[in-house]
Design an enzyme around this catalytic site. Structure first.
Site, PDB file in Angstrom:
ATOM      1  CG  ASP A  64      -0.359  -0.189   2.526  1.00  6.81           C
ATOM      2  OD1 ASP A  64       0.707  -0.831   2.597  1.00  6.81           O
ATOM      3  OD2 ASP A  64      -0.915   0.302   3.526  1.00  6.81           O
ATOM      4  CG  HIS A  65       3.148   2.569   2.408  1.00  5.31           C
ATOM      5  ND1 HIS A  65       3.110   3.781   3.054  1.00  5.31           N
ATOM      6  CD2 HIS A  65       2.307   1.759   3.098  1.00  5.31           C
ATOM      7  CE1 HIS A  65       2.303   3.702   4.099  1.00  5.31           C
ATOM      8  NE2 HIS A  65       1.802   2.477   4.156  1.00  5.31           N
ATOM      9  CG  HIS A 140       5.652  -0.877   9.874  1.00  5.95           C
ATOM     10  ND1 HIS A 140       4.542  -1.063  10.671  1.00  5.95           N
ATOM     11  CD2 HIS A 140       5.250  -1.151   8.601  1.00  5.95           C
ATOM     12  CE1 HIS A 140       3.525  -1.425   9.892  1.00  5.95           C
ATOM     13  NE2 HIS A 140       3.932  -1.498   8.643  1.00  5.95           N
TER      14      HIS A 140
END
Lengths: 301, 301
Positions: A64-65, A140
Site C-alpha cells: 500500500d506504499h 514497523h
C-alpha cells in the site's frame, strides 16, 4: 508549502479510497512521498504535472506504499520523459523495479537513479540550495523510514525604503541579502540590520508512516511545522496496533505533543471505521492542533 | 457465458479509462484475464466477488496487462483468503511476484500456484469437467499468449415426456443423459435418440491481446463464438501498428472473417483517439458482427 493527499487509507485500495501517497510542493520542488497502487491516476485527478516530479520517496516495501511505483515509472517512459528520476527507498526497491523493466523489455528512456536506504540512523538523503531531506527511522514490521523535509533559511529581506534612503546602489543588494554590512563611498559603514528584515522562517514537514509508537523519532522531528503521523487505529484497537506495529490516534498525538510540533496531520486510517472523525476527537484529547487528511485534500502551510 | 470488461484501453491508466482486464464467467467459473493497475478497484466497482476468482490468466508482461496482479494477490491475503489461487502467465511472473512478497515480508496465507508458460505452440493449460483453456500464441514485442476458453459439450437433455411415456425409472436418467440406450425389463431396447435432445451447444471465447496481425492464430480460434481481438490503432496508424506489433481495427476484422467467428469484440484502444466509434466503423467495412468493449460493459452470450 503545499501538501496534496493522493491517498491516506491503510491496506487495500477501494472504489472511493486510495493507499498512501502524497505530493509535497516545497520551494517549487514537487516531492512524491509513497506511491500506492493507483497513484498515477490520483496525480491526474489532482492535476499535478508528472513532469514536475523528479524525486520519489518510498517509506517501506509494503504494497500500500509502493505498488504504484512501477506503473508510474512506466508511464513516465511512455510519455517520453527524458529528465532524471530519483527514487529513494529501502534496499531491494531497485531490484524489484529493474526486474519488471527487464522482463517486460521496457527500459526507461530517462535515467532512473535509485538511492537505496539501509541505515537505522537519520541521514541526509537530498540537499540542494533551498531544501534538505533527512530520513526518520521508524519502527514497523519491515525496514521503514519517514522523511523530514526542511526548507533552508532564505536570504534576508531587503528593506527597500532603507536602501533607498541610504542611496545604496543595486549592485550591493545581493551582498546585503546575504547579511553583509555595507561600506559607503563616504566612509560610513551601514549595519546590515538597518537594511534588512529577518528572512521568512523556513518551514518543515515530517512524514511518519508506517510506525508503532516510537519515541526515538522525537529528537528528529522536534518542533517541525507540520507532522503527518500515521494513526491506523483508534484507542479501542490499541492491542491490534501494538501487534501490527501501527499507531493509534492518541499515540500520534502523544508524539506530536512531546515533539512540540505546530500542527499534526492524521492518516493511514484502517478501513474498518465508518467515519474518520473519531480519529480527530481521540487525538485532540491529548493535542489540540489536529487536522485529518483525506484523499484529494490540499493543505497550504 | 458472461464477459465483464474491467479495462480495455492501451498503455497508461487514466482517470476515466483502465488498462486491460476482463472477467469471464463461464459455466460458473470466474476467470480473470489480464490484470492492469487498478484491476482490484475495478472488480469492486463491478461488484465481482474476489473469493470467486481462483484462476488468473496473464497474456504478457507489459505493465498495462499485469501491474495490478501483485496488488490483487496482496489484497486476497489481507482479506484472509485460504483457497488456492492459480496464476497462468509467461515465465518470469513467479519471480516478479515472489520477490515482492519476500521483500515486503508478506507471504500469502493461501497457496499461490504459478503455471509459467514458454511454449510457442498452443497447449491446454486448464481443464476440468466443464471447461478447457488453451493458449493462443500471439506475436508481440515480448512473449505473449492469448487464451481460448471452451465449454465442454454437456450431457444430452432428457426428453421428460418420452421417459415418462416409456415409464423409465429415475435411476436410469444419468445413463440416458450420458447418451446410453436403455434395456427395459420387458426386453425392449430404447434408443437414446428417442429419449433425449441434443445438448446445448458449447460456447467458446478467444482472447487475443496484444498482437500484430498474425494469421497463425486462425486455426486455433476457428469458428469461436466470441473473439476479442486487440485493435490498438485505426487504419491511419497502420505503420505504427506494424512497428509496435499491434493491430488495427481492420486487421482484427480480417482475422475474424478468416476464422469465421460469430462475434468480434474490439478493444485495447490507443488513448490518442477522441472516440472509439471509428474502430467499429472501420472493422465493419470487413466484418459485420462487431461490438466495442468499454470499461464496465458486460456482454452476455
Amino acid at each position: 508549502m503545499k501538501l496534496t493527499i493522493l491517498g491516506c487509507y491503510a491496506a487495500t485500495p477501494r472504489s472511493f479510497t486510495n493507499p498512501t501517497s502524497q505530493v509535497l510542493d516545497i520551494k517549487n520542488r514537487l516531492f512524491l512521498i509513497d506511491c500506492g497502487e493507483g497513484t498515477q491516476v490520483q496525480l491526474r485527478k489532482n492535476k499535478l504535472k508528472f513532469s514536475k516530479i523528479n524525486h520519489i520517496f518510498i517509506s517501506h516495501l509494503h504494497g500500500d506504499h509502493f505498488f504504484g511505483l512501477i506503473g508510474l515509472i512506466s508511464t513516465f517512459a511512455l510519455l517520453g520523459r527524458i529528465t532524471d528520476l530519483h527514487v529513494f527507498g529501502p534496499k531491494g526497491i531497485k531490484e524489484i523495479i529493474e526486474m519488471q523493466l527487464r522482463l517486460s523489455n521496457s527500459w526507461t528512456n530517462y535515467k532512473l537513479l535509485f538511492h537505496e536506504l539501509e541505515s537505522n540512523e537519520s541521514e541526509t538523503i537530498f540537499e540542494d540550495e533551498k531544501v534538505i531531506v533527512k530520513t526518520i527511522p521508524l519502527k514497523h514490521r519491515v525496514y521503514t523510514n519517514g522523511f523530514l523535509f526542511q526548507e533552508k533559511t532564505g536570504d534576508r529581506l531587503l528593506d527597500f525604503k532603507a536602501v533607498q534612503n541610504f542611496e545604496i546602489d543595486k549592485c550591493y543588494y545581493q551582498n546585503i541579502k546575504k547579511g553583509k554590512d555595507i561600506n559607503l563611498e563616504d566612509g560610513r559603514v551601514i549595519e546590515n540590520a538597518k537594511l534588512t528584515f529577518d528572512p521568512i522562517a523556513p518551514m518543515s514537514y515530517a512524514f511518519c508512516s508506517d510506525t508503532k509508537y516510537y519515541e526515538s523519532i522525537i529528537p528528529i522531528i522536534k518542533e517541525v511545522d507540520v507532522l503527518y503521523h500515521e494513526s491506523t487505529f483508534l484507542d479501542s484497537e490499541e492491542a491490534l496496533a501494538g501487534k501490527t506495529m501501527h499507531s493509534t490516534a492518541k499515540e500520534a498525538a502523544k508524539i506530536a505533543l512531546k515533539a512540540n510540533v505546530k500542527q499534526l496531520l492524521l492518516g493511514h486510517y484502517s478501513t474498518r471505521y465508518a467515519t474518520i472523525d473519531l480519529f480527530k476527537e481521540e487525538a485532540q484529547t491529548i493535542f489540540a492542533a489536529v487536522l485529518l487528511t483525506d484523499d484529494g485534500k490540499v493543505f497550504e502551510f
